[in-house]
Enzyme design. Structure first.
Site, PDB file in Angstrom:
ATOM      1  N   SER A 411      -3.015 -16.876   3.692  1.00 15.29           N
ATOM      2  CA  SER A 411      -3.759 -16.158   2.785  1.00 15.29           C
ATOM      3  C   SER A 411      -4.366 -14.591   3.929  1.00 15.29           C
ATOM      4  O   SER A 411      -4.813 -13.967   3.429  1.00 15.29           O
ATOM      5  CB  SER A 411      -4.348 -16.760   2.375  1.00 15.29           C
ATOM      6  OG  SER A 411      -5.495 -17.948   2.802  1.00 15.29           O
ATOM      7  N   HIS A 432       2.559 -14.507  -1.452  1.00 15.55           N
ATOM      8  CA  HIS A 432       1.409 -14.723  -1.600  1.00 15.55           C
ATOM      9  C   HIS A 432       0.947 -15.126  -2.782  1.00 15.55           C
ATOM     10  O   HIS A 432       0.561 -14.165  -3.686  1.00 15.55           O
ATOM     11  CB  HIS A 432       0.354 -13.917  -1.022  1.00 15.55           C
ATOM     12  CG  HIS A 432      -0.829 -14.565  -0.834  1.00 15.55           C
ATOM     13  ND1 HIS A 432      -2.081 -13.192  -1.184  1.00 15.55           N
ATOM     14  CD2 HIS A 432      -1.164 -15.394  -0.614  1.00 15.55           C
ATOM     15  CE1 HIS A 432      -2.993 -13.952  -1.434  1.00 15.55           C
ATOM     16  NE2 HIS A 432      -3.199 -14.954  -0.279  1.00 15.55           N
ATOM     17  N   GLU A 444       1.927 -11.915  -4.299  1.00 12.64           N
ATOM     18  CA  GLU A 444       2.221 -10.175  -3.230  1.00 12.64           C
ATOM     19  C   GLU A 444       2.758 -10.541  -2.270  1.00 12.64           C
ATOM     20  O   GLU A 444       2.841 -12.244  -1.266  1.00 12.64           O
ATOM     21  CB  GLU A 444       0.672 -10.530  -2.880  1.00 12.64           C
ATOM     22  CG  GLU A 444      -0.520  -9.367  -2.714  1.00 12.64           C
ATOM     23  CD  GLU A 444      -1.627  -9.859  -2.659  1.00 12.64           C
ATOM     24  OE1 GLU A 444      -2.871  -8.507  -2.368  1.00 12.64           O
ATOM     25  OE2 GLU A 444      -2.107 -10.457  -1.710  1.00 12.64           O
ATOM     26  N   ASN A 482      -6.521  -9.916  -1.515  1.00 15.59           N
ATOM     27  CA  ASN A 482      -8.674 -10.919  -0.514  1.00 15.59           C
ATOM     28  C   ASN A 482      -8.917  -9.213   0.437  1.00 15.59           C
ATOM     29  O   ASN A 482     -10.510  -9.330   0.664  1.00 15.59           O
ATOM     30  CB  ASN A 482      -8.445 -11.767   0.336  1.00 15.59           C
ATOM     31  CG  ASN A 482      -7.616 -12.706  -0.759  1.00 15.59           C
ATOM     32  OD1 ASN A 482      -8.113 -12.680  -2.162  1.00 15.59           O
ATOM     33  ND2 ASN A 482      -7.161 -13.524  -0.620  1.00 15.59           N
TER      34      ASN A 482
END
Ligand code: 3HC
Ligand code: NAI
Length: 701
Positions: A411, A432, A444, A482
């Protein structure tokens, strides 16, 4: 006759065929064609019955969504359906694929409906911020009853042909060829002397139930469960009109409510979300002839939180998957976690025992890398540590067959660096997933510097196989989702230092429409995750990019969120209801004192702008850096992975709808007052100056 609608007379039966790929949407040409065809069938003396079928993969899937917001063109859909229903010769809609929205409304205008066994029917307009505007809210309750009609119209969920048969929406199911089934049914109608049977004249669905009580109950449910949404309450009001008014007046009321929805900003945002999701599957610079590699088997390394969820995603898609752990104990824990996850679904009633066993039989636990030699794709989900990733990728490079996709679920680590641990960086890609990976729709797909075109195409195809919404992103810390949420969460924490409580911040953002407030979310995922990221980032970030301290203080006190019974909130054992944590107030006051901030009352709008515009400003940087292909991709990530309200279209669309000049003015103010991290993104400045939007912007312009 138009190109898109054909009329052919076979003996005494007229066969009307719609052909408007890809989904036979009811654009202007189809509406005009249908009107003409039914009028011709009416006047043609040879014709005694009419059947309506569609070419391609589906029956009509609804109005043409691209036409919403444009000037209306006659004939309108209600006018077409009125002509269909009033035809003096019996008509049969022959449904295959999905009869949705205006498509089902056309079918309800026909006098009889038959459906192929695998077909589905539904009125999904509410998902686009609308309500069925061509008689669906008036005709469906007359056939299926008010309770079923309310469920279908308010949820927007399609139902199977078998269920539609049960609720007398469909008259008969068939298998095989469409025209043959339709002609066969029409022939029986004629032989039996059955003529038109108009849905609008039916009354059986309106009888025998306390409809007003059903309406009141649904109204109360919608008001409670869908706050902030514009169209669901209007869906209920339209069905209420079916109960209380004669057909013609009910149709008029439905139209008024439909136009209200059509003109609402939520419709614009939800239609944006619909197209954004479809656009996300397109990769701008991928040559058209690139073919994805075949994926028939998978492997996952690491049977922790993510690894198990990812393995289950493969099993749910019917793909055999091997789950590799470091030793037998860890493996047994992982396999048990897989079983427990399915068992919880069985307990909830969303999965049968049989389906659970079938899916579990697809998951094979292994501890030896040699067992991965034949996997088409391997997804690594081990600890977030570069050395561990190195060991794993070196071993994968040694054992995997040529052409296998080597994916990492990291991540935050540098995917390009991970690719260098192999001699085949072109086969390395990021997948991801979001937690829980078997539930969350977002994926992702991280494109490394060396990821080859066909590996990228295969990664997108894997996402599709797993029924995920996949979005291509570039390599950077946190990728798109994120990286942005980091700024959002940090601003939320600064608000605590300025005077807010977690309750106030969470409530403001929930009122805005977020599925969850940032502090409840942090308590759920564990405060230690953020702390680990901060530790890593503190080592590299310039000193002026200050971090708030409250979260660190909570971690130091062992308050890591739900798992420890306290975090930003306090939790009673076995209960997830957030309560006030009495230890927090002194920490907040100390944090404000340390920074010399006088605590003050914060307005809801300020809380929203401070957090949501932080997302937008970072999103603008991401766009300009080419980490996301287009602003709507960022919206898709936020809608599917972060609980951003679909009726606002995503953070970038929301900024567009506020006006980028207004967003920029606020960002400049925050920059001057708070610190350098609020420096406006150059792209935001450029577009605001040009009076343009993120949605209009394309890289390179
Ligand atoms: N209008 C215009 N374009 C549409 C469309 C529609 N109703 N439905 C789908 N499309 C387009 C998609 O944008 C996509 O285009 P692209 O290839 O250029 O990206 C293409 O058709 C294929 O769509 P999908 O990728 O979604 O294909 P799937 O096979 O996965 O799904 C589907 C097919 C189930 C029909 C899905 O497309 C869908 O749910 N469509 C929307 C259905 C809908 O909401 N209908 C109601 C419309 S509102 C209405 O009818 C108002 C009325 O009450 C007056
Ligand atoms: P976790 O700690 O729950 O699981 C990691 C698992 O990997 C453990 O079961 C461990 O035994 C196993 N493992 C460690 N080294 C191994 C090796 N050499 N070979 C085989 N197995 C090994 O961690 P989690 O949360 O599942 O995270 C895994 C990865 O997914 C990390 O890269 C993380 O950044 C990423 N990720 C995590 C998300 C989350 O919400 N937890 C979300 C998205 C990505």
């Amino acid at each position: 006759m138009t190109d898109v609608v054909r009329l052919e007379v076979q003996g005494d039966i007229a066969l009307i065929t719609v052909s408007n790929p890809p989904v036979n949407a009811l654009g202007h040409a189809v509406r005009a064609g249908l009107l003409q065809a039914f009028q011709d069938a009416e006047t043609d003396s040879r014709v005694r019955a009419v059947i309506l079928i569609c070419q391609g993969s589906t029956f009509i899937a609804g109005a043409d969504i691209k036409e919403f917001g444009k000037p209306p063109q006659a004939p309108s859909l209600p006018e077409v359906i009125d002509t269909i229903e009033s035809c003096s010769k019996p008509s049969v809609a022959v449904i295959h694929g999905t009869a949705l929205g205006g498509g089902l409304e056309v079918a309800l205008g026909c006098h009889y409906r038959i459906a192929r066994k695998d077909a589905k029917v539904g009125l999904p307009e509410v998902k686009l911020g609308l309500l069925p505007g061509a008689g669906g809210t008036q005709r469906l309750p007359r056939l299926a009853g008010v309770a079923k009609a309310l469920d279908m119209i308010v949820s927007g969920q399609p139902i199977s042909a078998a269920e539609a048969l049960e609720h007398t929406i469909i008259d008969e199911l068939f298998e095989g060829e469409l025209a043959a089934a339709g002609i066969g049914f029409a022939r029986r109608l004629l032989d039996d002397g059955r003529g038109p049977r108009r849905s609008g004249e039916q009354t059986r669905g309106l009888e025998g139930a306390d409809n007003e009580a059903l309406i009141r109950a649904k109204h109360a449910e919608v008001a409670k469960r869908m706050p902030g949404l514009f169209s669901p309450l209007r869906c209920v009001a339209a069905v209420e009109a079916a109960v209380k008014l004669p057909l013609a007046e009910g149709l008029k009321r439905e139209r008024e409510l439909f136009v209200e929805c059509l003109n609402s900003p939520q419709r614009g945002a939800l239609v944006h979300s619909f197209f954004a999701e479809r656009q996300a599957s397109k990769i701008n610079d991928l040559p058209a002839d690139v073919k994805p590699r075949a994926i028939n088997s998978a492997a996952v390394i690491g049977g922790g939180t993510m690894g198990v969820g990812i393995a289950l995603s493969f099993a749910n898609a019917g793909l055999p998957v091997k789950l590799l752990e470091i030793n037998e104990d860890a493996l047994l824990r992982g396999l048990q976690r897989a079983r427990d996850t399915y068992a919880a679904s069985v307990k909830r009633g969303s999965l049968t025992e049989e389906a659970m066993e079938k899916r579990l039989s697809l998951v094979t636990g292994v501890t030896d890398y040699g067992a991965l030699a034949d996997a088409d794709v391997v997804v690594e989900a081990v600890f977030e540590d570069m050395d561990v990733k190195r060991q794993v990728f070196e071993q994968l490079d040694a054992v995997c067959k040529p052409g296998a996709i080597l994916a990492s679920n990291t991540s935050s680590l540098d995917l390009n660096a991970i690719a260098t641990f192999t001699k085949r960086p072109q086969d390395v890609v990021g997948l991801h997933f979001f937690s829980p990976a078997n539930v969350m729709r977002l994926l992702e797909v991280v494109r490394g510097e060396k990821t080859s075109d066909d590996v990228l195409a295969t990664a997108m195809a894997i996402g599709k196989q797993l029924k995920k919404v996949s979005v291509v992103v570039g390599v950077c810390d946190g990728f798109v989702g994120n990286r942005m949420v980091f700024q959002y969460g940090r601003e939320a924490e600064f608000l605590l230092e300025e005077g807010a409580t977690p309750q106030q911040v969470d409530a403001a953002l929930r009122n805005f429409g977020m599925a969850m407030g940032p502090f409840a979310m942090r308590d759920l995922s564990g405060l230690d995750i953020g702390q680990a990221i901060r530790k890593r980032q503190r080592a590299t970030l310039p000193a002026h990019l200050d971090f708030p301290t409250v979260s660190d203080k909570l971690c130091e006190a062992g308050m890591l969120g739900q798992k420890t019974g306290a975090g930003y909130y306090r939790y009673e054992p076995g209960n997830r209801m957030p309560l006030e944590n009495p230890a927090l107030a002194p920490m907040l006051e100390a944090a404000s004192r340390e920074k010399g901030i006088e605590r003050r009352e914060l307005e809801e709008q300020y809380i929203i702008e401070r957090t949501i515009f932080a997302l937008v400003n970072e999103g603008a940087k991401i766009l300009e850096e080419g980490i996301a292909q287009r602003s709507s991709d960022i919206d898709v990530i936020y809608l599917n992975g972060y609980g951003f309200p679909a009726f606002r279209g995503g953070p970038m669309f929301y900024a567009d709808s506020v006006g980028l000049d207004k967003v920029l003015a606020r960002v400049r103010e925050l920059h001057a007052r708070c610190g350098d991290w609020w420096k406006p993104a150059p792209l935001l400045e450029k577009l605001a100056a040009e009076g343009r939007t993120f949605t209009e912007w394309q890289a390179g312009q």
